[in-house]
Design a protein around this motif. Structure first.
Motif, PDB file in Angstrom:
ATOM      1  N   SER A  66       0.842  -1.194   0.000  1.00 52.40           N
ATOM      2  CA  SER A  66       0.000   0.000   0.000  1.00 52.40           C
ATOM      3  C   SER A  66       0.875   1.240   0.000  1.00 52.40           C
ATOM      4  O   SER A  66       2.069   1.174   0.257  1.00 52.40           O
ATOM      5  N   ALA A  69       2.313   6.019   4.431  1.00 48.95           N
ATOM      6  CA  ALA A  69       1.445   6.932   5.178  1.00 48.95           C
ATOM      7  C   ALA A  69       1.671   8.392   4.792  1.00 48.95           C
ATOM      8  O   ALA A  69       0.729   9.173   4.748  1.00 48.95           O
ATOM      9  N   ASP A  72      -0.653   9.849   2.165  1.00 47.78           N
ATOM     10  CA  ASP A  72      -2.104   9.771   2.356  1.00 47.78           C
ATOM     11  C   ASP A  72      -2.859  10.980   1.816  1.00 47.78           C
ATOM     12  O   ASP A  72      -3.932  10.837   1.266  1.00 47.78           O
ATOM     13  N   ASN A  73      -2.320  12.169   1.982  1.00 50.80           N
ATOM     14  CA  ASN A  73      -3.041  13.370   1.564  1.00 50.80           C
ATOM     15  C   ASN A  73      -2.488  13.989   0.285  1.00 50.80           C
ATOM     16  O   ASN A  73      -2.867  15.087  -0.083  1.00 50.80           O
TER      17      ASN A  73
END
Length: 105
Positions: A66, A69, A72-73
Motif C-alpha cells: 500500500s 502513510a 495519504d493526503n
C-alpha cells in the motif's frame, strides 16, 4: 522504452534534486516516481515538480502493498510494483488524457 516507442518523450532523473532541475528546465506532462528516491522523499520530489508544474499528474510506484502513510493526503496515483506493462500504460494514458485534451490548467 515503452513510453518512447509510443511517441512520448522521457526525461530521467536519478534523485530528488535532479527531478527539480528537470522540472524547471522543460515542460512536463506527467511524472512517474519511485517511492524510494535518493536525496529526499517522494513528497520532496512531488513538491519540486509542482513548484513549476502546479497541476502535473504524478504516478508513484512502490514495491510495498500500500501507499506509504506520508502520501495519504498527496494528489497522486499509486501503483504497486511490479506492474504489468499494460496496466502501467493504461494508467499513463489516463493521467495524460486531460493534458492531451487541453483541459488541464
Amino acid at each position: 522504452m515503452a513510453l518512447a516507442s509510443r511517441g512520448l518523450a522521457v526525461v530521467e532523473s536519478s534523485d530528488v534534486e535532479e527531478t527539480g532541475r528537470a522540472a524547471q528546465a522543460q515542460a512536463l506532462h506527467l511524472a512517474v516516481l519511485d517511492v524510494n528516491m535518493p536525496g529526499g522523499s517522494v513528497l520532496d520530489a512531488v513538491a519540486a515538480l509542482r513548484a513549476s508544474h502546479a497541476h502535473l499528474p504524478v504516478l508513484v510506484l512502490s514495491g510495498d502493498m500500500s501507499a506509504p502513510a506520508e502520501l495519504d493526503n498527496a494528489d497522486y496515483e499509486f501503483a504497486r510494483k511490479p506492474i504489468e506493462l499494460d496496466d502501467f500504460l493504461e494508467r499513463v494514458e489516463r493521467l495524460l488524457s486531460p493534458t492531451r485534451n487541453g483541459s488541464r490548467p
